[in-house]
Design an enzyme around this catalytic site. Sequence first.
Site, PDB file in Angstrom:
ATOM      1  N   ARG A 181       0.859  -1.185   0.000  1.00 46.92           N
ATOM      2  CA  ARG A 181       0.000   0.000   0.000  1.00 46.92           C
ATOM      3  C   ARG A 181       0.900   1.242   0.000  1.00 46.92           C
ATOM      4  NH1 ARG A 181      -3.107  -2.962   4.122  1.00 46.92           N
ATOM      5  NH2 ARG A 181      -5.067  -3.701   3.229  1.00 46.92           N
ATOM      6  N   GLN A 207       6.990  -4.843   4.341  1.00 44.56           N
ATOM      7  CA  GLN A 207       6.910  -6.289   4.150  1.00 44.56           C
ATOM      8  C   GLN A 207       6.362  -6.669   2.775  1.00 44.56           C
ATOM      9  OE1 GLN A 207       6.410  -7.904   8.698  1.00 44.56           O
ATOM     10  NE2 GLN A 207       4.529  -7.702   7.547  1.00 44.56           N
ATOM     11  N   ASP A 239      -3.550  -8.310  18.766  1.00 47.32           N
ATOM     12  CA  ASP A 239      -3.859  -7.140  19.595  1.00 47.32           C
ATOM     13  C   ASP A 239      -4.733  -7.487  20.780  1.00 47.32           C
ATOM     14  OD1 ASP A 239      -6.090  -7.663  18.018  1.00 47.32           O
ATOM     15  OD2 ASP A 239      -5.998  -5.763  16.926  1.00 47.32           O
ATOM     16  N   HIS A 275     -10.547   4.248   8.752  1.00 53.40           N
ATOM     17  CA  HIS A 275     -10.000   2.980   8.282  1.00 53.40           C
ATOM     18  C   HIS A 275     -11.049   2.272   7.420  1.00 53.40           C
ATOM     19  CE1 HIS A 275      -8.467  -1.191   8.557  1.00 53.40           C
ATOM     20  NE2 HIS A 275      -7.330  -0.706   9.003  1.00 53.40           N
TER      21      HIS A 275
END
Length: 679
Positions: free
Chosen positions: A214, A243, A411, A435
């Site tokens: 991205r 990555q 998380d 988001h």
Amino acid sequence: MSTTPTGTITGTHEQTVTRLLQRQILPVDRDTDVFPLYVDLEDAVLDTDRHDVGGSKAAKDLNNAAIRQSTSTGRKLHPDQIRSRTELRLEPAQLLSFGTYFNAFPASYWRRHTIVSDVELTVRLSGAGSVVTVYKSMARGHAQRVESAVVEGEAGTFTFALPLKPFVDGGWYWYDVVAGDHGAVVEGAEWNAQVPADRAEHGTADICITTMNRPDFCAKLLTQLGEDDVLAPYLDTVMVMEQGKDLVADSEFFPHAEEVLGDRLRVLVQGNLGGSGGYARGQLESVRKGTATYALMMDDDVVCEPEGVIRAVTFGDLAKRPTIVGGHMFNIYNRSQLHSFGEIVQPWRFWWQTRLDGYSQWDFGARNLRSARWLHKRADVDFNGWFMCLIPRVVLEEVGLSLPVFIKWDDSEFGLRAKQAGYPTVSFPGAAVWHVPWTDKNDGVDWQSYFHQRNRFIAALLHSPYERGGRMVRESFNHQVKHLASLQYSTAELRHLALEDVLRGPHALHGELGTKLGEINAFRKQFTDAQLIEDRDDLPPVRRKKPPKKGKSDIEIPGRLSTLVAAGLAPLRQLRPVREMSRQYPEAELPAMDSGWFNLVKYDSAVVSMNDGSSVALYQRDPAHYRDLMKRTVEIHRRFHREWPELARQYREALGEITSPEAWEKTFAPWTEQRDGDE
């Protein structure tokens, strides 16, 4: 007591200083879609108190529907009324409220988690005859007028002393402004508190961004962080864990990001170790560097409200104990819609969810903060997603880094682990990002279903308070049967593989972190339901020997009785031979929104579209595969029920080792050693 020229108050006890907690802000880009999060022109239309609704299910359902209904009249603020980041102009006699997500003061969170006991609100207002009124709410949502002031001349600065004592269960402070006959300008407002002198200096944060393919999105986020001059003193290092193959450094927007961040920017290239591997690298670098107070996890595909980072750091600085401070997530496509106000892990099911007395996908543009009772009760949480989450370095040093699970549950498991060690998590109002919403993804049935299943079981083995994981094993079995009956064989196989890998124990996790995704994708290609086709015309048209019974469609959601009947009949359908025509032609074509299991179980083949709208897949019933996988499903769930206590012991004993900096250093060695060699 006296005030020194520097603002330090001296007395018989310890010295205190004035600390800015929160300031009035307005949208950076004057985007009208986000105005309801900053200023509110609507009236407060409070919903019915749930205690008045009572315990009747019908009454609750009716009330829940009413709570979701919009109360907006469509009043709009003109973008030209925003004069700066902190200054707003009102038309003559215009009334608006700053009782909004970004500008109301979340008093109950400060009351519960910090050393602050009193705040001062200072409002700078110009415009003769203009009025500022301060309000507070209680946990049940009703508002109370506190104090007001009028501009006597051309302008005035008004200060209000506001105690936090009444906010033990919930509540906010905010202020409304009514312009005079010639208009008004709210030049700014600040919420301050007197804090001990040793809390005068603010902490700093390492921003840890994991990215994969991205580049433009990530580069724009970096630019946003670097261009905000007010945020700059709070940033230590901005670390990008690269990555992917499409590198952020190759984005056309990266040179400017590099320019505005300067030597604060570090791009760390490594293999694809998923979100947990990316964030763990940032956590490790932050701990080893030791110069920042916090490490802030942030997704690469977000739009940030920079002020939220400052508020999170300030809240963490003044917390009673080291506290994880998370932000909220808004929908990047519907920018006034909140994903969740606070999440928990339900202990019996061991599944993450919005707290039981809250709502997900809440649109502040339809119903404002002052109209929603549930938003006034403090939302206590178990964890916060790492799309934006501030973790004190001392917490990482004590409880370890991320669990090595690639994606999903890293998380939430960390939040539970920290909570067990005495470090709470606060999902803090006023700190947020925008988001891509979870609802636009298909991660329950695609390759991610492996990680959902495996990592949920691992987290439950680590933290479930029940001897055999509560409902975990039974619910997993039920879901497997559902996927099988829905012709989703690739999903059922991946979930089965996940359980087999859990049984292998915790010490295999690090070794397969960089290889498991490739193995999964190669494995699932053999199943037609996992082969995504962009052009629907590449598949045969729908044909069936018999028309639908009585012409019924598949867009109806069945009632409870019909659902139970469908669930009972679904396994029996697998005893029937497959209709011959269904091998050549699909029997139905179902949009993603209508592809529930209760519809899919009716067919021997169907074309099903994906949630993101980009492709379709062909589902085909295979009785032999069904019987084989059902047999394996029964066996492995019996094994989990039998071996759960021993498995839990193994995972809990290994937790400290597999989340340690030393274990992660070995995993990162192929890239860190290469970097050191290059240097």
